[in-house]
Enzyme design. Sequence first.
Site, PDB file in Angstrom:
ATOM      1  N   CYS A 124       0.815  -1.222   0.000  1.00 32.25           N
ATOM      2  CA  CYS A 124       0.000   0.000   0.000  1.00 32.25           C
ATOM      3  C   CYS A 124       0.843   1.264   0.000  1.00 32.25           C
ATOM      4  O   CYS A 124       0.332   2.342  -0.282  1.00 32.25           O
ATOM      5  CB  CYS A 124      -0.925   0.012   1.206  1.00 32.25           C
ATOM      6  SG  CYS A 124      -1.967  -1.425   1.282  1.00 32.25           S
ATOM      7  N   HIS A 161      -3.532   6.786   3.725  1.00 30.19           N
ATOM      8  CA  HIS A 161      -3.902   5.504   3.128  1.00 30.19           C
ATOM      9  C   HIS A 161      -5.252   5.061   3.701  1.00 30.19           C
ATOM     10  O   HIS A 161      -5.515   5.208   4.896  1.00 30.19           O
ATOM     11  CB  HIS A 161      -2.816   4.465   3.437  1.00 30.19           C
ATOM     12  CG  HIS A 161      -3.160   3.105   2.935  1.00 30.19           C
ATOM     13  ND1 HIS A 161      -3.619   2.889   1.658  1.00 30.19           N
ATOM     14  CD2 HIS A 161      -3.151   1.892   3.542  1.00 30.19           C
ATOM     15  CE1 HIS A 161      -3.862   1.607   1.498  1.00 30.19           C
ATOM     16  NE2 HIS A 161      -3.589   0.976   2.623  1.00 30.19           N
ATOM     17  N   ASN A 163     -10.104  -0.685   0.789  1.00 32.93           N
ATOM     18  CA  ASN A 163      -8.654  -0.522   0.684  1.00 32.93           C
ATOM     19  C   ASN A 163      -8.212  -1.014  -0.696  1.00 32.93           C
ATOM     20  O   ASN A 163      -8.252  -2.208  -0.963  1.00 32.93           O
ATOM     21  CB  ASN A 163      -7.981  -1.326   1.799  1.00 32.93           C
ATOM     22  CG  ASN A 163      -6.465  -1.240   1.765  1.00 32.93           C
ATOM     23  OD1 ASN A 163      -5.879  -0.689   0.851  1.00 32.93           O
ATOM     24  ND2 ASN A 163      -5.829  -1.807   2.790  1.00 32.93           N
TER      25      ASN A 163
HETATM   26  N1  ACO Z   1     -17.493  -9.719  10.236  1.00 38.27           N
HETATM   27  C1  ACO Z   1     -17.852 -10.068  11.490  1.00 38.27           C
HETATM   28  N2  ACO Z   1     -16.973 -10.391  12.432  1.00 38.27           N
HETATM   29  C2  ACO Z   1     -15.666 -10.344  12.110  1.00 38.27           C
HETATM   30  C3  ACO Z   1     -15.221  -9.986  10.820  1.00 38.27           C
HETATM   31  C4  ACO Z   1     -16.202  -9.670   9.866  1.00 38.27           C
HETATM   32  N3  ACO Z   1     -15.886  -9.310   8.607  1.00 38.27           N
HETATM   33  N4  ACO Z   1     -13.878 -10.019  10.810  1.00 38.27           N
HETATM   34  C5  ACO Z   1     -13.474 -10.388  12.034  1.00 38.27           C
HETATM   35  N5  ACO Z   1     -14.563 -10.590  12.827  1.00 38.27           N
HETATM   36  C6  ACO Z   1     -14.603 -11.022  14.208  1.00 38.27           C
HETATM   37  C7  ACO Z   1     -13.375 -11.765  14.617  1.00 38.27           C
HETATM   38  O1  ACO Z   1     -13.462 -13.117  14.233  1.00 38.27           O
HETATM   39  C8  ACO Z   1     -13.400 -11.579  16.113  1.00 38.27           C
HETATM   40  O2  ACO Z   1     -14.295 -12.507  16.671  1.00 38.27           O
HETATM   41  P1  ACO Z   1     -13.899 -13.323  18.005  1.00 38.27           P
HETATM   42  O3  ACO Z   1     -13.725 -12.258  19.057  1.00 38.27           O
HETATM   43  O4  ACO Z   1     -15.066 -14.200  18.177  1.00 38.27           O
HETATM   44  O5  ACO Z   1     -12.628 -14.017  17.645  1.00 38.27           O
HETATM   45  C9  ACO Z   1     -14.012 -10.191  16.294  1.00 38.27           C
HETATM   46  O6  ACO Z   1     -14.660  -9.893  15.050  1.00 38.27           O
HETATM   47  C10 ACO Z   1     -13.008  -9.114  16.572  1.00 38.27           C
HETATM   48  O7  ACO Z   1     -11.930  -9.262  15.690  1.00 38.27           O
HETATM   49  P2  ACO Z   1     -10.722  -8.280  15.724  1.00 38.27           P
HETATM   50  O8  ACO Z   1      -9.650  -8.774  14.812  1.00 38.27           O
HETATM   51  O9  ACO Z   1     -10.375  -7.929  17.117  1.00 38.27           O
HETATM   52  O10 ACO Z   1     -11.399  -7.000  15.048  1.00 38.27           O
HETATM   53  P3  ACO Z   1     -10.761  -5.600  14.933  1.00 38.27           P
HETATM   54  O11 ACO Z   1     -11.642  -4.611  15.552  1.00 38.27           O
HETATM   55  O12 ACO Z   1      -9.313  -5.601  15.272  1.00 38.27           O
HETATM   56  O13 ACO Z   1     -10.858  -5.336  13.353  1.00 38.27           O
HETATM   57  C11 ACO Z   1      -9.601  -5.396  11.340  1.00 38.27           C
HETATM   58  C12 ACO Z   1     -10.217  -6.218  12.437  1.00 38.27           C
HETATM   59  C13 ACO Z   1     -10.665  -4.578  10.653  1.00 38.27           C
HETATM   60  C14 ACO Z   1      -8.945  -6.343  10.335  1.00 38.27           C
HETATM   61  C15 ACO Z   1      -8.534  -4.455  11.957  1.00 38.27           C
HETATM   62  O14 ACO Z   1      -7.680  -5.185  12.789  1.00 38.27           O
HETATM   63  C16 ACO Z   1      -7.707  -3.740  10.918  1.00 38.27           C
HETATM   64  O15 ACO Z   1      -8.202  -2.890  10.192  1.00 38.27           O
HETATM   65  N6  ACO Z   1      -6.396  -4.042  10.868  1.00 38.27           N
HETATM   66  C17 ACO Z   1      -5.507  -3.366   9.905  1.00 38.27           C
HETATM   67  C18 ACO Z   1      -5.629  -4.037   8.589  1.00 38.27           C
HETATM   68  C19 ACO Z   1      -4.966  -3.255   7.508  1.00 38.27           C
HETATM   69  O16 ACO Z   1      -4.755  -2.062   7.589  1.00 38.27           O
HETATM   70  N7  ACO Z   1      -4.614  -3.956   6.423  1.00 38.27           N
HETATM   71  C20 ACO Z   1      -4.104  -3.340   5.248  1.00 38.27           C
HETATM   72  C21 ACO Z   1      -2.654  -3.086   5.325  1.00 38.27           C
HETATM   73  S1  ACO Z   1      -2.124  -2.257   3.961  1.00 38.27           S
HETATM   74  C22 ACO Z   1      -1.682  -3.302   2.687  1.00 38.27           C
HETATM   75  O17 ACO Z   1      -0.512  -3.380   2.323  1.00 38.27           O
HETATM   76  C23 ACO Z   1      -2.758  -4.087   1.980  1.00 38.27           C
END
Ligand code: ACO
Length: 329
Positions: free
Chosen positions: A114, A254, A284
């Site tokens: 990214c 980003h 994204n």
């Molecule tokens: N729908 C419903 N529930 C979900 C989903 C979904 N799509 N995805 C995860 N959950 C659940 C999980 O399974 C978890 O359940 P559990 O507690 O029973 O295990 C719960 O939701 C909480 O999960 P978390 O991972 O704690 O959720 P969080 O609030 O951290 O959000 C997310 C997850 C959105 C992925 C966040 O961590 C994030 O944005 N991270 C950064 C990702 C990013 O920026 N990636 C791109 C990098 S750039 C590149 O080079 C592509």
Amino acid sequence: MGFSAGILGTGACLPEKVMTNFDLEKLVDTSNEWIVERTGIRERRIADPETATSDMCLKAARAALKDAGVKAEELDLIIVATATPDYMFPSTACIVQDKLGAAHAGAFDLAAGCSGFVYGFSVASQMIASGLYQKVLVIGAETLSRIMDWTDRNTCVLFGDGAGAAVVGRVEDGYGVLALELGSKGSGAMELYQPAGGSRRPATHETVDGHGHFIHMNGKEVYKFAARIMPATCKRVLAKAGLTIGDVDMLFPHQANQRIIDNAVKHLKIDPAKVWVNIDKYGNTSAACIPICLTEAQREGRLHKGDNVLVVAFGTGLTWGSMLLKWAK
Ligand code: ACO
């Protein structure tokens, strides 16, 4: 009069097909409410099966060249930042060079996830500042839907397809790039990666069955990294330029997660009205995010000559990049 390197024109391409959170509810165990609340994303664009990354690059490139008033034959170099090239080789940039008719351009792909557009711009701007080249086309483009695991709710709700491009060239002294920073933290390489298909784990029936060719991500770790690095690198780049956050007219972060953007806004103490956000519409789009945002802002008349524009990205690698530009158009 001296010169500096800046953006002469921008362009973008977004596939027509819209996939909403409600469409995703039918694929995986998720909900519109969860996705909006946790990420800010409402919908994303998905390329049709005939479209590859170079096809979107071409459309974005043609729009950027038109906006800049530059002909393809004038280009000295084409850089395509992507994690989803048409092929492992040759580079997508070479395919674009041919189709664009950029007869005098070198061409290569750049892998910085990214952060790719910021990395690409930094290469282009230095080529121009050195006097070696006059016009460089930098494209960020992704067809992430092709490497998405549509059974993994942790990742498939986050990403979208698209391309954005910028023609980089000479601008009046004092305009264009004021400061930039590139960074990497390779110890986090496995936090966001495609396990198979490279030389470490070439394609086999097993890698295909094991979903090894899809995006694998440790969302929590990437989140923590992004939350820390975005404000830190912005502050450093401002200090390098001798400016403060109060001098910034527009911030282009980003677009990975609305909460990551909000966190950066809070730590930088910047007016949210100066922060460009389109994650709700496109999700994204990785390397394409920043040039798509710049194109939108320019077309909507939100960028003016002399504006101080701060850009910040992070991604797989892990990598980050930030740059401060005095808008020259
Ligand atoms: N729908 C419903 N529930 C979900 C989903 C979904 N799509 N995805 C995860 N959950 C659940 C999980 O399974 C978890 O359940 P559990 O507690 O029973 O295990 C719960 O939701 C909480 O999960 P978390 O991972 O704690 O959720 P969080 O609030 O951290 O959000 C997310 C997850 C959105 C992925 C966040 O961590 C994030 O944005 N991270 C950064 C990702 C990013 O920026 N990636 C791109 C990098 S750039 C590149 O080079 C592509």
